[in-house]
Design an enzyme around this catalytic site. Sequence first.
Site, short mmCIF file in Angstrom:
data_model
loop_
_atom_site.label_atom_id
_atom_site.label_comp_id
_atom_site.label_asym_id
_atom_site.label_seq_id
_atom_site.Cartn_x
_atom_site.Cartn_y
_atom_site.Cartn_z
N SER A 85 0.85 -1.20 0.00
CA SER A 85 0.00 0.00 0.00
C SER A 85 0.87 1.24 0.00
O SER A 85 1.65 1.47 0.93
CB SER A 85 -0.90 0.02 1.24
OG SER A 85 -1.44 1.32 1.38
N HIS B 162 -1.30 -1.41 -4.21
CA HIS B 162 -2.58 -1.16 -3.54
C HIS B 162 -2.68 0.34 -3.27
O HIS B 162 -1.81 0.93 -2.62
CB HIS B 162 -2.64 -1.95 -2.22
CG HIS B 162 -3.94 -1.82 -1.49
ND1 HIS B 162 -5.05 -2.59 -1.81
CD2 HIS B 162 -4.33 -1.01 -0.48
CE1 HIS B 162 -6.05 -2.27 -1.01
NE2 HIS B 162 -5.65 -1.30 -0.19
N ASP C 22 -4.99 3.47 -1.78
CA ASP C 22 -6.07 3.76 -0.83
C ASP C 22 -6.65 5.14 -1.07
O ASP C 22 -6.01 6.16 -0.80
CB ASP C 22 -5.52 3.68 0.60
CG ASP C 22 -5.21 2.25 0.99
OD1 ASP C 22 -6.12 1.40 0.89
OD2 ASP C 22 -4.05 1.97 1.37
N MET D 116 -9.35 7.86 0.01
CA MET D 116 -10.20 8.22 1.17
C MET D 116 -10.79 9.61 0.97
O MET D 116 -10.08 10.53 0.57
CB MET D 116 -9.36 8.23 2.44
CG MET D 116 -8.61 6.94 2.70
SD MET D 116 -7.61 7.08 4.19
CE MET D 116 -6.79 5.50 4.18
N HIS E 115 -8.52 0.79 -3.89
CA HIS E 115 -9.45 0.56 -2.77
C HIS E 115 -10.17 1.87 -2.48
O HIS E 115 -9.59 2.79 -1.91
CB HIS E 115 -8.60 0.08 -1.57
CG HIS E 115 -9.36 -0.09 -0.30
ND1 HIS E 115 -8.73 -0.26 0.93
CD2 HIS E 115 -10.69 -0.12 -0.03
CE1 HIS E 115 -9.64 -0.39 1.87
NE2 HIS E 115 -10.84 -0.29 1.33
N MET F 120 -12.38 4.09 -0.46
CA MET F 120 -13.03 4.31 0.84
C MET F 120 -13.80 5.62 0.71
O MET F 120 -13.44 6.64 1.31
CB MET F 120 -11.98 4.36 1.95
CG MET F 120 -11.44 2.99 2.29
SD MET F 120 -9.88 3.05 3.20
CE MET F 120 -8.76 3.08 1.82
N MET G 147 -11.27 -6.20 5.49
CA MET G 147 -10.52 -5.23 6.30
C MET G 147 -10.16 -5.87 7.65
O MET G 147 -11.04 -6.35 8.37
CB MET G 147 -11.35 -3.97 6.55
CG MET G 147 -11.58 -3.10 5.33
SD MET G 147 -10.10 -2.72 4.36
CE MET G 147 -9.10 -1.85 5.56
N ASP H 104 -6.44 -6.69 4.40
CA ASP H 104 -5.86 -5.35 4.41
C ASP H 104 -5.87 -4.73 5.81
O ASP H 104 -6.93 -4.50 6.37
CB ASP H 104 -6.67 -4.48 3.43
CG ASP H 104 -6.13 -3.06 3.27
OD1 ASP H 104 -5.05 -2.78 3.77
OD2 ASP H 104 -6.84 -2.27 2.62
C1 DX5 Z 1 -6.43 1.34 5.69
C2 DX5 Z 1 -5.95 1.04 4.30
C3 DX5 Z 1 -4.82 0.10 4.24
C4 DX5 Z 1 -3.55 0.63 4.85
C5 DX5 Z 1 -2.72 -0.53 5.31
O1 DX5 Z 1 -7.57 2.12 5.63
O2 DX5 Z 1 -7.02 0.46 3.55
O3 DX5 Z 1 -4.58 -0.33 2.90
O4 DX5 Z 1 -2.81 1.42 3.95
O5 DX5 Z 1 -1.67 -0.03 6.04
P1 DX5 Z 1 -0.90 -0.86 7.17
O6 DX5 Z 1 -0.25 -2.01 6.51
O7 DX5 Z 1 0.07 0.15 7.68
O8 DX5 Z 1 -1.92 -1.27 8.20
ZN ZN Z 2 -6.55 -0.47 1.56
#
Ligand code: DX5
Ligand code: ZN
Length: 215
Positions: A8, A33, A35, A37, A66, A68, A137, A175
Amino acid sequence: MKKMVAPSLLAADFSNLSKDIDIVNRSEADWFHLDIMDGVFVPNISFGVPVVEAIKKHALKPLDVHLMIVQPEKYITAFRDAGADFLNVHYEASTHLHRTVQEIHNSGMQAGVTLNPHTPVLLLEDIIEMVDLVLIMSVNPGFGGQEFIQNTYAKVDQLRNLIEKKNSKALIEVDGGISTDNSAQLYQAGADVLVSGSSIFKSDDPVKTISDLKK
Ligand code: DX5
Ligand code: ZN
């Protein structure tokens, strides 16, 4: 199970992203990956379409995006045009999930459905045959560097059973809070793909950490 790793970039150095993209390119990692948000579905804002587009220019591996965000169906073509290969939408953010999965497929991407820690795997019973990926998750989404939730092993096991029962081809991805401390047990429970941010990019040797996560 496949034993794949998707680093990620949320934990990468945003002031020097191409350096961390190169690390992933020359490692044994399988996907990137990413993320996304929106500050509404989750209490944090990360990055959006233009950054995905920029990453696509350097990345030599598929982009696993991903979302969110609320109303993910509004942004399917935008992320497709930016270069997403897999598009994951949250079950909790999708009122018409069946239609959204169809639209992701019609746009030419693979469709993933993501479950928050409180969302039971069995809610996927009527859609599991048409999804390519289920993202479980193992932390509450919104931040990197959180503690892994132990109930995840049971969820992976339940999902593996559901996939077999329904003869689905879906991959199981997990994840949040993943490191070499729990990777082997997750693959053993039936996971195919592990996402990891902090444990990779905060380590002294990210290429080696990625390879260790596959063992
Ligand atoms: C959390 C994300 C993850 C995050 C994982 O909301 O969806 O993908 O980046 O990070 P680590 O490995 O640091 O938990
Ligand atoms: Zn993620």
